[in-house]
Motif scaffolding. Structure first.
Motif, PDB file in Angstrom:
ATOM      1  N   HIS A 148      25.169  36.013  34.207  1.00  0.00           N
ATOM      2  CA  HIS A 148      26.016  35.675  33.058  1.00  0.00           C
ATOM      3  C   HIS A 148      27.397  36.323  33.143  1.00  0.00           C
ATOM      4  O   HIS A 148      28.417  35.681  32.865  1.00  0.00           O
ATOM      5  CB  HIS A 148      25.307  36.106  31.777  1.00  0.00           C
ATOM      6  CG  HIS A 148      26.067  35.838  30.516  1.00  0.00           C
ATOM      7  ND1 HIS A 148      26.188  34.575  29.978  1.00  0.00           N
ATOM      8  CD2 HIS A 148      26.760  36.665  29.690  1.00  0.00           C
ATOM      9  CE1 HIS A 148      26.918  34.640  28.876  1.00  0.00           C
ATOM     10  NE2 HIS A 148      27.279  35.897  28.680  1.00  0.00           N
ATOM     11  N   LEU A 149      27.446  37.588  33.537  1.00  0.00           N
ATOM     12  CA  LEU A 149      28.729  38.286  33.606  1.00  0.00           C
ATOM     13  C   LEU A 149      29.598  37.787  34.751  1.00  0.00           C
ATOM     14  O   LEU A 149      30.823  37.837  34.668  1.00  0.00           O
ATOM     15  CB  LEU A 149      28.499  39.795  33.737  1.00  0.00           C
ATOM     16  CG  LEU A 149      27.878  40.485  32.518  1.00  0.00           C
ATOM     17  CD1 LEU A 149      27.792  41.986  32.746  1.00  0.00           C
ATOM     18  CD2 LEU A 149      28.689  40.191  31.260  1.00  0.00           C
ATOM     19  N   SER A 162      41.806  28.714  34.890  1.00  0.00           N
ATOM     20  CA  SER A 162      43.051  28.542  34.125  1.00  0.00           C
ATOM     21  C   SER A 162      44.129  27.902  34.995  1.00  0.00           C
ATOM     22  O   SER A 162      43.980  27.764  36.219  1.00  0.00           O
ATOM     23  CB  SER A 162      43.542  29.891  33.598  1.00  0.00           C
ATOM     24  OG  SER A 162      43.878  30.746  34.666  1.00  0.00           O
ATOM     25  N   ALA A 163      45.226  27.524  34.349  1.00  0.00           N
ATOM     26  CA  ALA A 163      46.329  26.882  35.075  1.00  0.00           C
ATOM     27  C   ALA A 163      46.988  27.839  36.059  1.00  0.00           C
ATOM     28  O   ALA A 163      47.579  27.414  37.058  1.00  0.00           O
ATOM     29  CB  ALA A 163      47.365  26.356  34.077  1.00  0.00           C
ATOM     30  N   ASN A 164      46.895  29.145  35.777  1.00  0.00           N
ATOM     31  CA  ASN A 164      47.487  30.166  36.643  1.00  0.00           C
ATOM     32  C   ASN A 164      46.394  31.143  37.058  1.00  0.00           C
ATOM     33  O   ASN A 164      46.318  32.264  36.550  1.00  0.00           O
ATOM     34  CB  ASN A 164      48.614  30.900  35.900  1.00  0.00           C
ATOM     35  CG  ASN A 164      49.238  31.992  36.747  1.00  0.00           C
ATOM     36  OD1 ASN A 164      49.347  31.859  37.968  1.00  0.00           O
ATOM     37  ND2 ASN A 164      49.652  33.076  36.106  1.00  0.00           N
ATOM     38  N   PRO A 165      45.536  30.755  38.006  1.00  0.00           N
ATOM     39  CA  PRO A 165      44.389  31.598  38.352  1.00  0.00           C
ATOM     40  C   PRO A 165      44.793  32.801  39.193  1.00  0.00           C
ATOM     41  O   PRO A 165      45.745  32.736  39.985  1.00  0.00           O
ATOM     42  CB  PRO A 165      43.498  30.648  39.157  1.00  0.00           C
ATOM     43  CG  PRO A 165      44.455  29.686  39.786  1.00  0.00           C
ATOM     44  CD  PRO A 165      45.557  29.501  38.777  1.00  0.00           C
ATOM     45  N   PRO A 166      44.077  33.918  39.043  1.00  0.00           N
ATOM     46  CA  PRO A 166      44.361  35.094  39.870  1.00  0.00           C
ATOM     47  C   PRO A 166      43.779  34.935  41.272  1.00  0.00           C
ATOM     48  O   PRO A 166      42.822  34.185  41.478  1.00  0.00           O
ATOM     49  CB  PRO A 166      43.647  36.220  39.120  1.00  0.00           C
ATOM     50  CG  PRO A 166      42.477  35.531  38.467  1.00  0.00           C
ATOM     51  CD  PRO A 166      42.979  34.170  38.076  1.00  0.00           C
ATOM     52  N   ALA A 167      44.349  35.649  42.209  1.00  0.00           N
ATOM     53  CA  ALA A 167      43.799  35.707  43.556  1.00  0.00           C
ATOM     54  C   ALA A 167      43.016  37.005  43.708  1.00  0.00           C
ATOM     55  O   ALA A 167      43.261  37.972  42.988  1.00  0.00           O
ATOM     56  CB  ALA A 167      44.928  35.636  44.588  1.00  0.00           C
ATOM     57  N   PHE A 168      42.070  37.027  44.614  1.00  0.00           N
ATOM     58  CA  PHE A 168      41.366  38.273  44.934  1.00  0.00           C
ATOM     59  C   PHE A 168      42.291  39.157  45.759  1.00  0.00           C
ATOM     60  O   PHE A 168      43.117  38.645  46.499  1.00  0.00           O
ATOM     61  CB  PHE A 168      40.092  37.968  45.722  1.00  0.00           C
ATOM     62  CG  PHE A 168      39.064  37.161  44.976  1.00  0.00           C
ATOM     63  CD1 PHE A 168      38.429  37.671  43.855  1.00  0.00           C
ATOM     64  CD2 PHE A 168      38.726  35.882  45.410  1.00  0.00           C
ATOM     65  CE1 PHE A 168      37.467  36.926  43.174  1.00  0.00           C
ATOM     66  CE2 PHE A 168      37.773  35.130  44.739  1.00  0.00           C
ATOM     67  CZ  PHE A 168      37.140  35.649  43.621  1.00  0.00           C
ATOM     68  N   PRO A 169      42.181  40.488  45.675  1.00  0.00           N
ATOM     69  CA  PRO A 169      41.277  41.256  44.815  1.00  0.00           C
ATOM     70  C   PRO A 169      41.911  41.512  43.454  1.00  0.00           C
ATOM     71  O   PRO A 169      43.114  41.363  43.271  1.00  0.00           O
ATOM     72  CB  PRO A 169      41.116  42.564  45.595  1.00  0.00           C
ATOM     73  CG  PRO A 169      42.455  42.757  46.245  1.00  0.00           C
ATOM     74  CD  PRO A 169      42.918  41.366  46.609  1.00  0.00           C
ATOM     75  N   PHE A 170      41.079  41.936  42.490  1.00  0.00           N
ATOM     76  CA  PHE A 170      41.588  42.311  41.177  1.00  0.00           C
ATOM     77  C   PHE A 170      40.598  43.248  40.480  1.00  0.00           C
ATOM     78  O   PHE A 170      39.457  43.397  40.912  1.00  0.00           O
ATOM     79  CB  PHE A 170      41.859  41.074  40.306  1.00  0.00           C
ATOM     80  CG  PHE A 170      40.696  40.126  40.144  1.00  0.00           C
ATOM     81  CD1 PHE A 170      39.628  40.423  39.310  1.00  0.00           C
ATOM     82  CD2 PHE A 170      40.677  38.895  40.829  1.00  0.00           C
ATOM     83  CE1 PHE A 170      38.571  39.536  39.146  1.00  0.00           C
ATOM     84  CE2 PHE A 170      39.623  38.006  40.671  1.00  0.00           C
ATOM     85  CZ  PHE A 170      38.573  38.325  39.831  1.00  0.00           C
ATOM     86  N   THR A 171      41.079  43.879  39.428  1.00  0.00           N
ATOM     87  CA  THR A 171      40.218  44.672  38.552  1.00  0.00           C
ATOM     88  C   THR A 171      39.852  43.797  37.360  1.00  0.00           C
ATOM     89  O   THR A 171      40.705  43.066  36.850  1.00  0.00           O
ATOM     90  CB  THR A 171      40.937  45.947  38.071  1.00  0.00           C
ATOM     91  OG1 THR A 171      41.215  46.778  39.201  1.00  0.00           O
ATOM     92  CG2 THR A 171      40.067  46.729  37.088  1.00  0.00           C
ATOM     93  N   ALA A 172      38.611  43.844  36.932  1.00  0.00           N
ATOM     94  CA  ALA A 172      38.157  43.012  35.821  1.00  0.00           C
ATOM     95  C   ALA A 172      37.685  43.871  34.655  1.00  0.00           C
ATOM     96  O   ALA A 172      36.934  44.838  34.843  1.00  0.00           O
ATOM     97  CB  ALA A 172      37.025  42.089  36.267  1.00  0.00           C
ATOM     98  N   LEU A 173      38.145  43.526  33.467  1.00  0.00           N
ATOM     99  CA  LEU A 173      37.662  44.123  32.217  1.00  0.00           C
ATOM    100  C   LEU A 173      36.790  43.079  31.539  1.00  0.00           C
ATOM    101  O   LEU A 173      37.285  42.051  31.080  1.00  0.00           O
ATOM    102  CB  LEU A 173      38.836  44.513  31.317  1.00  0.00           C
ATOM    103  CG  LEU A 173      38.481  44.984  29.895  1.00  0.00           C
ATOM    104  CD1 LEU A 173      37.649  46.261  29.942  1.00  0.00           C
ATOM    105  CD2 LEU A 173      39.748  45.189  29.061  1.00  0.00           C
ATOM    106  N   LEU A 174      35.489  43.341  31.497  1.00  0.00           N
ATOM    107  CA  LEU A 174      34.539  42.420  30.876  1.00  0.00           C
ATOM    108  C   LEU A 174      34.173  42.969  29.504  1.00  0.00           C
ATOM    109  O   LEU A 174      33.534  44.021  29.400  1.00  0.00           O
ATOM    110  CB  LEU A 174      33.282  42.283  31.739  1.00  0.00           C
ATOM    111  CG  LEU A 174      33.492  41.777  33.172  1.00  0.00           C
ATOM    112  CD1 LEU A 174      32.184  41.787  33.942  1.00  0.00           C
ATOM    113  CD2 LEU A 174      34.083  40.381  33.157  1.00  0.00           C
ATOM    114  N   VAL A 175      34.601  42.283  28.459  1.00  0.00           N
ATOM    115  CA  VAL A 175      34.376  42.764  27.096  1.00  0.00           C
ATOM    116  C   VAL A 175      33.802  41.640  26.244  1.00  0.00           C
ATOM    117  O   VAL A 175      34.443  40.625  26.006  1.00  0.00           O
ATOM    118  CB  VAL A 175      35.673  43.314  26.455  1.00  0.00           C
ATOM    119  CG1 VAL A 175      35.921  44.736  26.882  1.00  0.00           C
ATOM    120  CG2 VAL A 175      36.880  42.445  26.797  1.00  0.00           C
TER     121      VAL A 175
END
Length: 352
Positions: free
Chosen positions: A115-116, A126-139
């Motif tokens: 699920h996460l 989204s229209a402007n997706p991020p590329a890897f790598p990144f930090t994710a805040l799951l809230v």
């Protein structure tokens, strides 16, 4: 993989039933979602047994709606993705039993989705997706985590809450001060008319030197303040508090949550040496959090990415997309015919 494959996704981990069709090149062909808010409102929270039964009622109509949007049929589907955890045991079982049975009947592979991971990958739609790598805040209502993400399936847990998740703290605080269910959105709306500096509430673990969270102490501080405002010595739901006091308390509480999330998330980005921060989950729709994160991150040269607002809460699109990304990364999954169903009400996302 010569041509895009189509993945049918199902989400039923809590109180939203979601169905979607997604291609391995990232296109959502159709999606449908049903929220159980109205049903649970009378109880002030999610009733697991009622949630499970309602998922069973909704899955086929939502699936038919999704296929009608897409203009295709079951014979066009190449794989079925389904949330296997974490979540409410009965709710997960409803979605999984339906999905695995359908897959077996159609001789299709099943792609289990965490699920996460669905939430974590949703900003890529989204229209402007991020590329890897990144930090994710799951809230979200049940989770507050910081993850280091190097690529699909490469997730490192940096920190998480020791007690209440941010969304859970929103909901419990809202109920405490007499706001209607669902409490989180109601509290955020009320906070817009309040003074966030009136009550000096704690920012637990803000200077702990790690990426862990704790929101139960903040919730207790709100309870103590609410009791003083109401002039009572014992806590009770919906205490009689003046409207102005209630708005100021909501605003002060929200400011404490947002400041903590912003500072911890940016510290995690700097620790990972990432220039991209992804925010996902229901609390990711909070207006103040979005504003404060973008403002603070821009000063540090960090780009912030959010899912579309309609993809912040639980939905089928994020599950179909996560399944499609797995198929694109590992085409051999299409040959899998293992129908041993395994729901995981509690399970970690981290892989390293």
């Amino acid at each position: 993989m010569t041509s895009p494959k189509i993945v049918l996704g199902f989400e039923s981990s809590c109180d939203e039933t979601g169905v979607a069709l997604c291609t391995t090149d990232g296109r959502i062909l159709g999606q449908a979602l049903y929220s159980q808010i109205a049903m649970h409102k009378d109880y002030g929270g999610v009733v697991p047994e009622l949630a499970s039964r309602d998922h069973i009622r909704r899955l086929i109509p939502l699936m038919n709606e999704t296929f009608a949007q897409a203009g295709i049929g079951l014979n066009d589907v190449d794989a079925i993705a389904v949330t296997t955890g974490p979540g409410l045991p009965g709710a997960l079982m409803a979605g999984c039993a339906f999905s695995y049975s359908m897959a077996m009947g159609l001789n299709l592979p099943v792609i289990p989705v965490h699920h996460l991971e669905g939430h974590l990958l949703s900003p890529l739609l989204s229209a402007n997706p991020p590329a890897f790598p990144f930090t994710a805040l799951l809230v979200s209502g049940g989770h507050s985590q910081l993850m280091g993400v190097e690529g699909l399936g490469k997730y490192k847990l940096l920190g998480e809450t020791l007690d209440d998740a941010a969304g859970e703290a929103f909901d419990k605080t809202a109920k405490m001060i007499g706001l209607p269910y669902p409490g989180g959105p109601a509290l955020s709306k009320l906070a817009e008319s309040g003074n966030p500096e009136r009550f000096k509430l704690p920012r637990p673990m803000l200077h702990s030197g790690d990426f862990m969270f704790s929101f139960s102490g903040l919730k207790t501080a709100v309870l103590t303040t609410a009791m003083k405002l109401a002039g009572v010595s014992q806590p009770a739901e919906g205490m009689a508090i003046d409207d102005t006091d209630k708005a100021d308390l909501a605003a002060s509480f929200q400011a404490a949550i947002v400041e903590t999330l912003v500072k911890k998330a940016l510290a995690a980005c700097l620790h990972m040496d990432h220039k991209r921060l992804v925010v996902a989950g229901g609390v990711g729709a909070n207006r103040l959090l979005r504003e404060q994160l973008v403002k603070a991150a821009t000063k540090r040269g960090i780009d912030v990415y959010f899912p579309e607002l309609n993809l912040c809460t639980d939905n089928g699109a994020m599950i179909a997309f996560a399944g499609a990304m797995q198929v694109r990364e590992h085409p051999d999954l299409l040959a899998n015919r293992n129908y041993s169903m395994n729901t995981r009400p509690r399970c970690e996302l981290a892989t390293s």
